[in-house]
Design a protein around this motif. Sequence first.
Motif, mmCIF file in Angstrom:
data_model
loop_
_atom_site.group_PDB
_atom_site.id
_atom_site.type_symbol
_atom_site.label_atom_id
_atom_site.label_comp_id
_atom_site.label_asym_id
_atom_site.label_seq_id
_atom_site.Cartn_x
_atom_site.Cartn_y
_atom_site.Cartn_z
ATOM 1 N N ALA A 59 0.811 -1.174 0.143
ATOM 2 C CA ALA A 59 -0.162 -0.058 0.066
ATOM 3 C C ALA A 59 0.886 1.537 0.028
ATOM 4 O O ALA A 59 0.408 2.264 -0.528
ATOM 5 N N ALA A 60 2.066 1.283 0.432
ATOM 6 C CA ALA A 60 2.947 2.433 0.539
ATOM 7 C C ALA A 60 3.033 3.022 -0.456
ATOM 8 O O ALA A 60 3.073 4.414 -0.567
ATOM 9 N N PRO A 61 3.455 2.431 -1.692
ATOM 10 C CA PRO A 61 3.837 3.201 -2.927
ATOM 11 C C PRO A 61 2.454 4.096 -3.236
ATOM 12 O O PRO A 61 2.544 5.232 -4.131
ATOM 13 N N ALA A 62 1.190 3.339 -3.019
ATOM 14 C CA ALA A 62 -0.103 4.206 -3.581
ATOM 15 C C ALA A 62 -0.448 5.259 -2.639
ATOM 16 O O ALA A 62 -0.863 6.595 -3.229
ATOM 17 N N LEU A 63 0.459 5.657 -1.706
ATOM 18 C CA LEU A 63 -0.103 6.761 -0.884
ATOM 19 C C LEU A 63 0.974 7.778 -1.180
ATOM 20 O O LEU A 63 0.339 9.035 -0.607
ATOM 21 N N THR A 64 2.026 7.446 -1.912
ATOM 22 C CA THR A 64 3.118 8.743 -2.183
ATOM 23 C C THR A 64 2.957 9.003 -3.589
ATOM 24 O O THR A 64 3.295 10.248 -3.877
ATOM 25 N N SER A 65 2.796 8.183 -4.421
ATOM 26 C CA SER A 65 2.931 8.523 -5.827
ATOM 27 C C SER A 65 2.146 9.664 -6.287
ATOM 28 O O SER A 65 2.631 10.515 -6.831
#
Length: 328
Positions: A272-278
Amino acid sequence: LWGLNLTWFIVLGVIGAFGDMPGMTARETMLPRVALLGGGKPGALDRLVGVRESLSAVLMLIGPGVGGLLVYLLGVSSAALFITAGTSLAAAVLSFAISPRAGEIESTVVAGAEHSGGVRRLFADLVAGWRFLLGSRLVLGATIVTGVFIAVLAALQATVLPAYFSREQLPELSGFAVTGIALGSLVGAGVYTAMIGRTSRRAWFVIGIVGSMIGFVALGTLGAPWMVIVAAVLIGLTNAPMSAVLGVATIEATPDRMRGRVLGAQNALMLAAPALTSAPIAAVASGFGLTAAGIGIAVLMAVTGVIALVAPAFRGLDTIEPSNEQEG
């Protein structure tokens, strides 16, 4: 087999991830038992994780090159995809070489779910894994630090670096920056593995945090292209040992009976982490420019690094005892 469009591409990707993520979690869960079956010598788990980091870096280096070679030789056709499917089949066959003893588990029941049905028992196990992760300062801290690094690297590779090198009219160097991270990771993981027993985990953690902070700050300024590539190598070089240390720390801090559930929850956060920052980083780059996005990344990593260096949870990385946290 019948032609690939965007819909099928997404559907098949989801199906692949549905099997791949539990498999990845299972392999991580088996690492302590594999190290034990291999003799259980001091530092065996650290060495095993270090070798895994090195292999991952090697594959990051050669994978894109092999893929490009296949497309060059076979064209954009199903032939390259059949070869890719063959590698997955080979991995499945190789899994039979793992001793069945590496996957042995104790039969445990989460408190309060002794007489529960399948769905309720599954939900209780899921809650227990998340409860342990959120209740262990070391495991939670390792998850947050690793998640921030993964999220930022994903945003850099997907948005900032391609846009930067396109702006500099050097789009071909975008791949070199990613390769630089992989090359640095290969060297860093190799040095970590060779130095096990001679350098403390805490020292590697500090080296990793400080080196990564310097690398991200240098990269975030988006100065000369050569500086960006050198910064990418430094990030990989220092992040690989730190990732290995946090991986070993998470494994050792988690009781055997809880490890699969906890690592499953951790991997869910990593996904989930990349979806929160991209999207936010792309929005900053679009609205305020690439330099603002780069500086934002540098500030985020600097703050994360400073907090990690002073956090009490990471001071005892060399003397980790499994938590006594109960499952219920």
